[in-house]
Design a protein around this motif. Sequence first.
Motif, mmCIF file in Angstrom:
data_model
loop_
_atom_site.group_PDB
_atom_site.id
_atom_site.type_symbol
_atom_site.label_atom_id
_atom_site.label_comp_id
_atom_site.label_asym_id
_atom_site.label_seq_id
_atom_site.Cartn_x
_atom_site.Cartn_y
_atom_site.Cartn_z
ATOM 1 N N THR A 240 0.806 -1.220 0.000
ATOM 2 C CA THR A 240 0.000 0.000 0.000
ATOM 3 C C THR A 240 0.837 1.266 0.000
ATOM 4 O O THR A 240 0.332 2.350 -0.303
ATOM 5 C CB THR A 240 -0.944 0.028 1.209
ATOM 6 N N GLY A 241 2.112 1.165 0.360
ATOM 7 C CA GLY A 241 2.949 2.342 0.491
ATOM 8 C C GLY A 241 3.379 2.960 -0.824
ATOM 9 O O GLY A 241 3.199 2.392 -1.903
ATOM 10 N N LEU A 242 3.956 4.164 -0.730
ATOM 11 C CA LEU A 242 4.480 4.928 -1.862
ATOM 12 C C LEU A 242 3.399 5.257 -2.893
ATOM 13 O O LEU A 242 3.540 5.006 -4.081
ATOM 14 C CB LEU A 242 5.660 4.205 -2.518
ATOM 15 N N GLY A 243 2.295 5.805 -2.410
ATOM 16 C CA GLY A 243 1.295 6.367 -3.293
ATOM 17 C C GLY A 243 0.203 5.451 -3.779
ATOM 18 O O GLY A 243 -0.758 5.921 -4.408
ATOM 19 N N ARG A 244 0.279 4.188 -3.517
ATOM 20 C CA ARG A 244 -0.666 3.218 -4.078
ATOM 21 C C ARG A 244 -2.123 3.586 -3.791
ATOM 22 O O ARG A 244 -2.990 3.420 -4.650
ATOM 23 C CB ARG A 244 -0.335 1.823 -3.518
ATOM 24 N N THR A 245 -2.401 4.063 -2.580
ATOM 25 C CA THR A 245 -3.798 4.299 -2.183
ATOM 26 C C THR A 245 -4.216 5.766 -2.285
ATOM 27 O O THR A 245 -5.291 6.147 -1.820
ATOM 28 C CB THR A 245 -4.035 3.815 -0.743
ATOM 29 N N GLY A 246 -3.378 6.600 -2.894
ATOM 30 C CA GLY A 246 -3.712 8.013 -3.025
ATOM 31 C C GLY A 246 -3.161 8.879 -1.916
ATOM 32 O O GLY A 246 -3.316 10.102 -1.932
ATOM 33 N N ASP A 247 -2.523 8.272 -0.923
ATOM 34 C CA ASP A 247 -1.693 8.944 0.071
ATOM 35 C C ASP A 247 -0.310 8.315 -0.022
ATOM 36 O O ASP A 247 -0.170 7.193 -0.527
ATOM 37 C CB ASP A 247 -2.247 8.758 1.482
ATOM 38 N N PHE A 248 0.705 9.013 0.476
ATOM 39 C CA PHE A 248 2.039 8.409 0.376
ATOM 40 C C PHE A 248 2.047 7.062 1.093
ATOM 41 O O PHE A 248 2.545 6.069 0.566
ATOM 42 C CB PHE A 248 3.114 9.337 0.942
ATOM 43 N N TYR A 249 1.503 7.041 2.311
ATOM 44 C CA TYR A 249 1.258 5.786 3.030
ATOM 45 C C TYR A 249 -0.233 5.670 3.304
ATOM 46 O O TYR A 249 -0.907 6.679 3.550
ATOM 47 C CB TYR A 249 2.024 5.736 4.350
ATOM 48 N N VAL A 318 11.225 10.991 -8.679
ATOM 49 C CA VAL A 318 10.184 10.982 -9.716
ATOM 50 C C VAL A 318 8.819 11.251 -9.096
ATOM 51 O O VAL A 318 8.023 12.043 -9.635
ATOM 52 C CB VAL A 318 10.179 9.639 -10.469
ATOM 53 N N MET A 319 8.534 10.609 -7.973
ATOM 54 C CA MET A 319 7.226 10.786 -7.344
ATOM 55 C C MET A 319 6.998 12.237 -6.950
ATOM 56 O O MET A 319 5.896 12.770 -7.103
ATOM 57 C CB MET A 319 7.104 9.863 -6.133
ATOM 58 N N GLU A 320 8.041 12.893 -6.450
ATOM 59 C CA GLU A 320 7.909 14.295 -6.069
ATOM 60 C C GLU A 320 7.752 15.192 -7.296
ATOM 61 O O GLU A 320 6.889 16.066 -7.343
ATOM 62 C CB GLU A 320 9.133 14.721 -5.255
ATOM 63 N N ASN A 321 8.589 14.960 -8.298
ATOM 64 C CA ASN A 321 8.611 15.845 -9.472
ATOM 65 C C ASN A 321 7.409 15.661 -10.387
ATOM 66 O O ASN A 321 6.991 16.606 -11.073
ATOM 67 C CB ASN A 321 9.906 15.620 -10.272
ATOM 68 N N GLU A 322 6.856 14.440 -10.429
ATOM 69 C CA GLU A 322 5.755 14.159 -11.345
ATOM 70 C C GLU A 322 4.396 14.110 -10.662
ATOM 71 O O GLU A 322 3.389 13.806 -11.305
ATOM 72 C CB GLU A 322 6.025 12.844 -12.091
ATOM 73 N N GLY A 323 4.351 14.373 -9.361
ATOM 74 C CA GLY A 323 3.063 14.380 -8.647
ATOM 75 C C GLY A 323 2.375 13.029 -8.680
ATOM 76 O O GLY A 323 1.146 12.948 -8.857
ATOM 77 N N THR A 324 3.152 11.961 -8.464
ATOM 78 C CA THR A 324 2.629 10.603 -8.627
ATOM 79 C C THR A 324 1.500 10.280 -7.660
ATOM 80 O O THR A 324 0.512 9.637 -8.030
ATOM 81 C CB THR A 324 3.765 9.576 -8.465
ATOM 82 N N VAL A 325 1.621 10.734 -6.413
ATOM 83 C CA VAL A 325 0.599 10.397 -5.413
ATOM 84 C C VAL A 325 -0.737 11.038 -5.776
ATOM 85 O O VAL A 325 -1.785 10.379 -5.754
ATOM 86 C CB VAL A 325 1.056 10.829 -4.004
ATOM 87 N N ALA A 326 -0.721 12.307 -6.127
ATOM 88 C CA ALA A 326 -1.955 12.992 -6.509
ATOM 89 C C ALA A 326 -2.552 12.374 -7.774
ATOM 90 O O ALA A 326 -3.777 12.253 -7.905
ATOM 91 C CB ALA A 326 -1.688 14.477 -6.717
ATOM 92 N N HIS A 327 -1.686 11.987 -8.707
ATOM 93 C CA HIS A 327 -2.159 11.348 -9.937
ATOM 94 C C HIS A 327 -2.843 10.018 -9.619
ATOM 95 O O HIS A 327 -3.914 9.713 -10.166
ATOM 96 C CB HIS A 327 -0.977 11.115 -10.879
ATOM 97 N N ALA A 328 -2.228 9.222 -8.723
ATOM 98 C CA ALA A 328 -2.821 7.932 -8.350
ATOM 99 C C ALA A 328 -4.180 8.123 -7.696
ATOM 100 O O ALA A 328 -5.118 7.353 -7.935
ATOM 101 C CB ALA A 328 -1.882 7.174 -7.409
ATOM 102 N N ARG A 329 -4.310 9.176 -6.886
ATOM 103 C CA ARG A 329 -5.593 9.447 -6.234
ATOM 104 C C ARG A 329 -6.657 9.808 -7.276
ATOM 105 O O ARG A 329 -7.773 9.282 -7.265
ATOM 106 C CB ARG A 329 -5.447 10.585 -5.225
#
Length: 461
Positions: A240-249, A318-329
């Motif tokens: 679930t960590g590193l953005g999978r669920t739309g939060d970092f954890y 990459v996650m910080e620069n590309e907004g990966t967490v927000a994109h996953a959400r």
Amino acid sequence: MSKEFDLSALLAERGAERYELHTRYLNHQLPRMLHTIGFDKVYERAEGAHFWDADGEDHLDMLAGFGVMGLGRHHPVVRQALHDVLDAQLADLTRFDCQPLPGLLAEKLLAHSPHLDRVFFGNSGTEAVETALKFARYATGKPRILYCSHAFHGLTTGSLSVNGEKGFRDGFAPLLPDTAIGLGDLDALERELRKGDVAGFVVEPIQGKGVHEAPPGFLRAAQELLHRHGALLIADEVQTGLGRTGDFYAYQHEEGVEPDLLCVAKALSGGYVPVGATLGKDWIFKKVYSSMDRVLVHSASFGSNAQAMAAGLAVLSVMENEGTVAHARRIGELLSSRLKELVPRYELLHEIRGRGLMIGIEFGRPSSLGLRSRWTMLQAARKGLFAQMVVVPLLQRHRILTQVSGDHLEVIKLIPPLVIDEADVDRFVTAFTAVMDDAHGGGGLMWDFGKTLVKQAVAQR
């Protein structure tokens, strides 16, 4: 002079033997299973959320290597970082120095969990859990670990002790002292804590098996109970960590939850170099490593290696620069909403649940007589066959890779790379709708395949 090793030539010469080699030298049941369900594809290359077979056909990956490919396959930034660290020819793994990369990666990881202070780097998710179990037992001086029914925390002996699936545990006893409770059952948790021998409670904020989320307020209440009884909260965020669920954890979805120990792995690797990390509070680490005599009381030969650290640093960048967490959400909410619109349309479709890009599609008993009789036939042979009936045509007819969420479950789990886009959502929903139309049509190839699965299930009894 010895002949120079040529990997490309070796693959060109013997790559076609892949299934025969696995049958002869590795787990012989894997190719057997793949042949049986028609998953015995030959994939040649991959990029992002897609890979291509030997015929050049594009496939959409909704599995992400069981969550490892968080950034998809072969992200250029991660690839470049690995090229750079190899070209640097660092004096890696001397065991008697302190290289900068582990400290830099620990600093980056801890910035996302500011209540935690230190990190141990191993090589996998199950090692991260093993570390947490050892640290919890030593720090508290208590032997027993609590876990949840249907949990999955790994398959090495310690992690297996907190695995909630009987099929994985059978034949491997004795295991560590442990007790299972239901996900969300605070009364059971308190009852076990009163016995005074519990070191910690390990929990997935969203269980991978079946995609079941901890009830609202459960993690916070569990944390308070544990601390009241001198025990630790261990959050398993390997999947679930590193953005999978739309939060970092995933635990961050619930305000006030601050695990004492946190396990991550999978996506931290960038899909290249195995890595696991156990984050914890300062006092726990200082108790485990209490003197110079105990400096190597817990270690890993390949832990903190330069390639894994470089991959992890590149992933977080990459996650910080590309907004990966927000994109996953955002994409997760889009995919979930599109699928939920289908529930009233199909009586075999029971529920859509999950968060971010961790989504469970559950099927259930239909109401109409014709479909109900077919459903009953499948259930009598083996629970979980209908979900398999959906997974197979998604791959064979629509070139979309998915998985059944666990043995004997009528649930498909979607854990795609976090980089999928709106076009990928459209492709999946269109394909899934076509498969469900076929299932509800009462005939066709799907139910014929179901009969084949029934015969195989009966034959294996």
